[in-house]
Design a protein around this motif. Structure first.
Motif, PDB file in Angstrom:
ATOM      1  N   UNK A 168     -10.880   7.469   5.221  1.00  0.00           N
ATOM      2  CA  UNK A 168     -12.062   7.683   4.381  1.00  0.00           C
ATOM      3  C   UNK A 168     -11.817   8.693   3.270  1.00  0.00           C
ATOM      4  N   UNK A 169     -10.747   9.484   3.364  1.00  0.00           N
ATOM      5  CA  UNK A 169     -10.439  10.442   2.295  1.00  0.00           C
ATOM      6  C   UNK A 169      -9.138  10.082   1.569  1.00  0.00           C
ATOM      7  N   UNK A 170      -8.544   8.940   1.930  1.00  0.00           N
ATOM      8  CA  UNK A 170      -7.229   8.582   1.394  1.00  0.00           C
ATOM      9  C   UNK A 170      -7.330   7.888   0.040  1.00  0.00           C
ATOM     10  N   UNK A 171      -6.318   8.134  -0.774  1.00  0.00           N
ATOM     11  CA  UNK A 171      -6.166   7.458  -2.061  1.00  0.00           C
ATOM     12  C   UNK A 171      -5.121   6.351  -1.975  1.00  0.00           C
ATOM     13  N   UNK A 172      -4.324   6.386  -0.907  1.00  0.00           N
ATOM     14  CA  UNK A 172      -3.254   5.428  -0.679  1.00  0.00           C
ATOM     15  C   UNK A 172      -3.240   5.114   0.818  1.00  0.00           C
ATOM     16  N   UNK A 173      -2.879   3.884   1.161  1.00  0.00           N
ATOM     17  CA  UNK A 173      -2.704   3.522   2.565  1.00  0.00           C
ATOM     18  C   UNK A 173      -1.361   2.850   2.751  1.00  0.00           C
ATOM     19  N   UNK A 174      -0.696   3.152   3.864  1.00  0.00           N
ATOM     20  CA  UNK A 174       0.422   2.337   4.309  1.00  0.00           C
ATOM     21  C   UNK A 174      -0.141   1.374   5.340  1.00  0.00           C
ATOM     22  N   UNK A 175       0.054   0.080   5.131  1.00  0.00           N
ATOM     23  CA  UNK A 175      -0.491  -0.941   6.016  1.00  0.00           C
ATOM     24  C   UNK A 175       0.656  -1.747   6.610  1.00  0.00           C
ATOM     25  N   UNK A 176       0.675  -1.842   7.951  1.00  0.00           N
ATOM     26  CA  UNK A 176       1.692  -2.636   8.612  1.00  0.00           C
ATOM     27  C   UNK A 176       1.130  -4.012   8.925  1.00  0.00           C
ATOM     28  N   UNK A 177       1.920  -5.047   8.654  1.00  0.00           N
ATOM     29  CA  UNK A 177       1.477  -6.423   8.883  1.00  0.00           C
ATOM     30  C   UNK A 177       2.658  -7.291   9.277  1.00  0.00           C
ATOM     31  N   UNK A 178       2.357  -8.398   9.963  1.00  0.00           N
ATOM     32  CA  UNK A 178       3.393  -9.335  10.395  1.00  0.00           C
ATOM     33  C   UNK A 178       3.821 -10.213   9.224  1.00  0.00           C
TER      34      UNK A 178
END
Length: 411
Positions: A168-178
């Motif tokens: 909720x406070x992030x400007x960037x996300x690392x997202x893991x996906x298959x």
């Protein structure tokens, strides 16, 4: 002949400097927030002072603007920062950002480092890590979020994420996906960098937990989000570390996170024991000070023993990390022990305070509700115990003794 447990002078000096920083700057800043001052203003002032004193990103190499501390010095620093909830934030070494910055530093392209890592290191942006899913829980290889290549330019992601801390406070996300469901189990997943806000990455809610939440909890990044990922388009250039490497990168990142939690747990436990001792030396019941009662002294002794074991455990792991040794077994053992240690010490401190400890007039009750998560996050106790136990068996089958799996080669 003796074993040398002497800490290098430069590491002692930085520990002393950070300890002073926490007491002189971070704790007063906490009180400013309690008094109603603006969070962003207080934190900006605190961070400016920290950078001016060279207290910034402890484990980040100097060429990237950090202090360049090795595992031992960083462990000593982190064990001081945990005394204040502004400690890590003041030096831009807060979770989950810290471990995620390490991932970008180790695996990012030059373009990714310039675009995403640089503003994180400067404290201009924050980042979260979206791996956990409801359906998978502790089994990271059970993730169902999918990433499908759309030609050569983009990936399209669909799925859901659960308990994405600080989203909720992030400007960037690392997202893991298959990315390849037919690959070997640990090579099916990839990691993507996502700029936020993004319509394909929708925060459904910050999940209500048992932890006592104050007015600043979410602002400080203490929330845990449920996220819908729907037709999220990610440019191919924002694939991090190549296809199929997401799981291994994630485990490396989590390994540091477990240790950082443990380091902060030591300082929280120490502060809890200090609060308890300060109470018993002046609290009188039935005509006698609590400090004079043998039962109370035993309770304090048990806490001291747990904190002592915790410090030695972390310092030994730091020693092995300095040498580049494999620390996975020790890391899992420490993760379990430190999570339970802080729970025991804070619980004892509450007991020694009586009804005052159960109230919110001291920080103990709030700490108690927060630290229960330590036995769940970054792998629950049971998974780590399972791993440690398997390694005990492997050591015996390999060597005819279990010693290698339980500290038989300490030095």
């Amino acid at each position: 002949m003796s074993i040398d447990f002497e800490i290098p002078a430069e590491a002692k000096a930085i520990r002393a400097k950070v300890r002073q920083w926490v007491h002189d700057e971070c704790k007063p800043a906490e009180q400013r927030l309690v008094a109603g001052e603006d969070y962003k203003t207080v934190l900006a002032e605190l961070r400016a002072k920290a950078r001016a004193q060279g207290l910034w990103c402890p484990f980040i190499p100097q060429e990237y603007g950090g202090m360049g501390l090795g595992p031992l010095a960083n462990a000593l620093v982190q064990m001081e920062l945990g005394e204040s909830h502004l400690g890590a934030l003041s030096m831009n070494t807060q979770g989950p950002d810290d471990a995620t910055m390490m991932t970008l530093l180790a695996h990012g392209t030059e373009h990714q480092k310039e675009k995403y890592l640089k503003p994180l290191l400067n404290g201009e942006k924050r980042i979260c890590y979206s791996m956990t899913e409801k359906a998978a829980g502790a089994d990271a290889t059970g993730m169902q979020t999918r990433a499908v290549k759309d030609g050569n330019e983009n990936y399209v992601l669909n799925g859901e994420k659960w308990f994405s801390s600080a989203a909720s406070v992030a400007d960037i996300a690392l997202v893991m996906a298959m990315t390849d469901p037919d690959a070997p189990r640990h090579q099916r997943y990839s990691t993507f960098i996502v700029e936020l806000p993004n319509p394909g990455y929708r925060i459904i809610r910050d999940i209500e937990t048992m932890a006592v939440h104050g007015p600043l909890t979410e602002i400080l990044g203490g929330g845990h989000s449920e996220v819908e990922i729907k037709d999220l388009v990610v440019p191919a250039e924002d694939l991090l570390g190549g296809e199929g490497n997401g799981f291994n990168m994630g485990q490396h990142r989590l390994a540091y996170g477990r240790l950082r939690h443990g380091m902060h747990n030591v300082s929280m436990a120490q502060r809890a024991l200090d609060l308890a001792t300060a109470h018993v030396v002046q609290r009188e019941t039935f005509g006698k000070l609590l400090k004079e009662r043998q039962g109370v002294q035993w309770m304090l002794a048990d806490c001291a023993a747990e904190i002592y074991k915790a410090r030695l455990m972390l310092l030994h792991i730091a020693y092995k990390a300095e040498r580049g040794d494999d620390i996975r077994q020790e890391n899992s053992i420490a993760k379990i022990f430190l999570a339970n240690m802080v729970h025991q010490v804070v619980d004892t401190a509450i007991q020694l305070h009586g009804a005052l400890g159960f109230s919110l007039d001291t920080p103990l009750a709030a700490w108690y509700t927060h630290i229960r998560s330590q036995r769940l996050v970054d792998g629950p106790d049971e998974v780590h115990r399972w791993t440690v136990g398997r390694n005990v068996i492997k050591a015996f089958e390999r060597n005819g003794t279990t010693a290698a799996a339980c500290g038989g080669d300490l030095l």
